[in-house]
Motif scaffolding. Sequence first.
Motif, mmCIF file in Angstrom:
data_model
loop_
_atom_site.group_PDB
_atom_site.id
_atom_site.type_symbol
_atom_site.label_atom_id
_atom_site.label_comp_id
_atom_site.label_asym_id
_atom_site.label_seq_id
_atom_site.Cartn_x
_atom_site.Cartn_y
_atom_site.Cartn_z
ATOM 1 N N VAL A 85 0.879 -1.172 0.000
ATOM 2 C CA VAL A 85 0.000 0.000 0.000
ATOM 3 C C VAL A 85 0.914 1.219 0.000
ATOM 4 O O VAL A 85 1.536 1.525 1.017
ATOM 5 N N GLY A 86 1.027 1.855 -1.150
ATOM 6 C CA GLY A 86 2.006 2.934 -1.228
ATOM 7 C C GLY A 86 1.569 4.083 -2.102
ATOM 8 O O GLY A 86 0.394 4.454 -2.119
ATOM 9 N N ALA A 87 2.515 4.626 -2.833
ATOM 10 C CA ALA A 87 2.276 5.824 -3.634
ATOM 11 C C ALA A 87 1.369 5.537 -4.833
ATOM 12 O O ALA A 87 0.610 6.412 -5.279
ATOM 13 N N GLU A 88 1.433 4.339 -5.343
ATOM 14 C CA GLU A 88 0.662 3.970 -6.531
ATOM 15 C C GLU A 88 -0.836 3.985 -6.223
ATOM 16 O O GLU A 88 -1.271 3.343 -5.268
ATOM 17 N N PRO A 89 -1.607 4.702 -7.018
ATOM 18 C CA PRO A 89 -3.058 4.677 -6.778
ATOM 19 C C PRO A 89 -3.636 3.292 -7.046
ATOM 20 O O PRO A 89 -3.059 2.511 -7.796
ATOM 21 N N ASN A 90 -4.781 2.994 -6.436
ATOM 22 C CA ASN A 90 -5.506 1.766 -6.726
ATOM 23 C C ASN A 90 -6.800 2.169 -7.425
ATOM 24 O O ASN A 90 -7.693 2.757 -6.811
ATOM 25 N N GLY A 91 -6.858 1.886 -8.707
ATOM 26 C CA GLY A 91 -7.977 2.328 -9.530
ATOM 27 C C GLY A 91 -9.331 1.819 -9.056
ATOM 28 O O GLY A 91 -10.365 2.410 -9.365
ATOM 29 N N ASP A 92 -9.350 0.743 -8.291
ATOM 30 C CA ASP A 92 -10.618 0.225 -7.768
ATOM 31 C C ASP A 92 -11.275 1.224 -6.809
ATOM 32 O O ASP A 92 -12.492 1.238 -6.647
ATOM 33 N N TYR A 93 -10.458 2.002 -6.128
ATOM 34 C CA TYR A 93 -10.999 2.878 -5.088
ATOM 35 C C TYR A 93 -10.822 4.360 -5.383
ATOM 36 O O TYR A 93 -11.753 5.149 -5.220
ATOM 37 N N ALA A 94 -9.611 4.742 -5.743
ATOM 38 C CA ALA A 94 -9.351 6.154 -6.010
ATOM 39 C C ALA A 94 -8.172 6.235 -6.963
ATOM 40 O O ALA A 94 -7.031 6.004 -6.566
ATOM 41 N N ALA A 95 -8.459 6.552 -8.197
ATOM 42 C CA ALA A 95 -7.465 6.427 -9.257
ATOM 43 C C ALA A 95 -6.449 7.565 -9.272
ATOM 44 O O ALA A 95 -5.462 7.501 -9.990
ATOM 45 N N THR A 96 -6.703 8.617 -8.483
ATOM 46 C CA THR A 96 -5.844 9.800 -8.627
ATOM 47 C C THR A 96 -5.084 10.166 -7.358
ATOM 48 O O THR A 96 -4.434 11.201 -7.294
ATOM 49 N N ILE A 97 -5.211 9.335 -6.313
ATOM 50 C CA ILE A 97 -4.462 9.614 -5.078
ATOM 51 C C ILE A 97 -3.685 8.359 -4.690
ATOM 52 O O ILE A 97 -4.073 7.245 -5.085
ATOM 53 N N PRO A 98 -2.607 8.505 -3.927
ATOM 54 C CA PRO A 98 -1.869 7.302 -3.507
ATOM 55 C C PRO A 98 -2.786 6.351 -2.736
ATOM 56 O O PRO A 98 -3.618 6.802 -1.936
#
Lengths: 407, 137
Positions: A85-98
Amino acid sequence: MENLSAGDTAWVLTATALVLVMTPALAFFYGGMVRKKNALSTLNLSFIIMALLSIQWVLYGFTLAFGPNIGGFIGGLDYLGFAGVGAEPNGDYAATIPFLLFATFQMMFAVITPALITGSFVERVRFLPFLVFTVLWATLVYDPVAHWVWAVGGFLRNMGALDFAGGTVVHITAGFSALAFAMVIGARRGFGKAAMEPHNIPYTVLGAGLLWMGWFGFNAGSALGANPAAVNALVTTNTAAAASALIWMILSWRDGKPSVLGIVTGAVVGLVAITPGAGYVTPIGAIAIGAIAAPISYYAIRLRQKRNLDESLDVWACHGMGGLWGAIATGLFATTAVNAAGFDGLFYGNPQQLVTQVVAAAITIVFAFGLTFIITKALDATLRLRVSQNAEEVGLDLSEHGERAYT
Amino acid sequence: MTKKIEVILREEKFQDVKDALRKIGIIGMNVVEVRGHGRQGGITLEGRAGTYQVDMLPRYQLNIVLSDHNVERTIETICAAAKTGNPGDGIIFVYPVDDVIRIRTGERGAQALHYKGDIDDRRASGNGHTAAATAKV
């Protein structure tokens, strides 16, 4: 990483801080309503959860709630200890924030939810079993329900249930668990015989004011970006709180004088009720939701009083019933004109949404109430939930913490 | 002979009572915050939803020690200043006092109760109420 938005990240960081402040705000909201011998104890029941649940969430709470779905019911352990769980966004939940920011924003919800429950057992709970309860409840009730409603693959989410910011996950679970806890621990000594006067209503007003502000983070932050849905959520949140406070004032006035404690309670109930629909309803819809929330909780308190149940600070009436109304109201007032990511409600030609909302709420109520009843019964049998008679009479500040709030 | 009068009175009437006593030359007093109720029983307060009863109400207890011959006038003054006519106006108790000792000087009895310009001084000087006497205290 090219999808990261500085604006969205900045807003969700800010919203995270706003939601964090709601827990100490709640501490003061509750702390003012107890007798002065239990003031520190009551403040601490909320404050310590900031510490306790922050650790639980990093270690395993987040992954149970938002880990890869297992059978629709629980998250897998992929994010144990925030692994991956880091800087990369998770498109399932919030594609534009870490993704790390999403996880931390969610942490604040996991913190405040068990803190809400504390209002039901103030002035008599033993501290150690309370700590154990909080961890068990977060693990067995909150994390699964958050998964059902919010996680990709969660069965209530798949059913189409709408819960923008936690009317079901936060308020229904907390409110109905509070009811179960109060039934198991029993009434405070002297309940119904002696007046249990709130010792500092200004604290409660302060707490309610800070909750109102923090709720902008709670609801508008749940848009997970600096976008029109966030703006709509902020406006509906403010509007519903206002409508509910005004109606509560009128109800109180009709029965005597316009109580300040009543008015600020009304505001909080309005905030509860708008939570699931904040991002899906119009400002006019928010007025209706807030205005109807007030009498529902007001008369729920009356009913609770009539039944002589010492659910001390009315968590069930305010959060349980306010949250239930909010879930139903979302099924009435939601419109895709406000938010294309949502669904239309009954008043916009989709009666099915109302049915979905009611079913999701009912499942959550049964689960939260039932499991909390079992957890508290088990804890009472093993660790004893209540302090001794003498400790209760002296007050928990001295008996449990060896301190006095006022000297 | 010396008496103590113990006055239970409304908090909001305390200033009026103090001023009225000062005017007749009753100077020494102390005051304690108390809670309680008499025949009034209690009052109703607003709760979150509906009302509740509170039966221990806040009042001041005013303690004054004075010579026998000043008691009636003092009581009349207090009653006139403290009365609202509603239940809860309070009550006055009068007790005998065995002795009074002023710690600084060792004076005893009526002598220990004497203040410059007090009710007895005024009686002696033809009941004169001078600005100087008031200012001294």
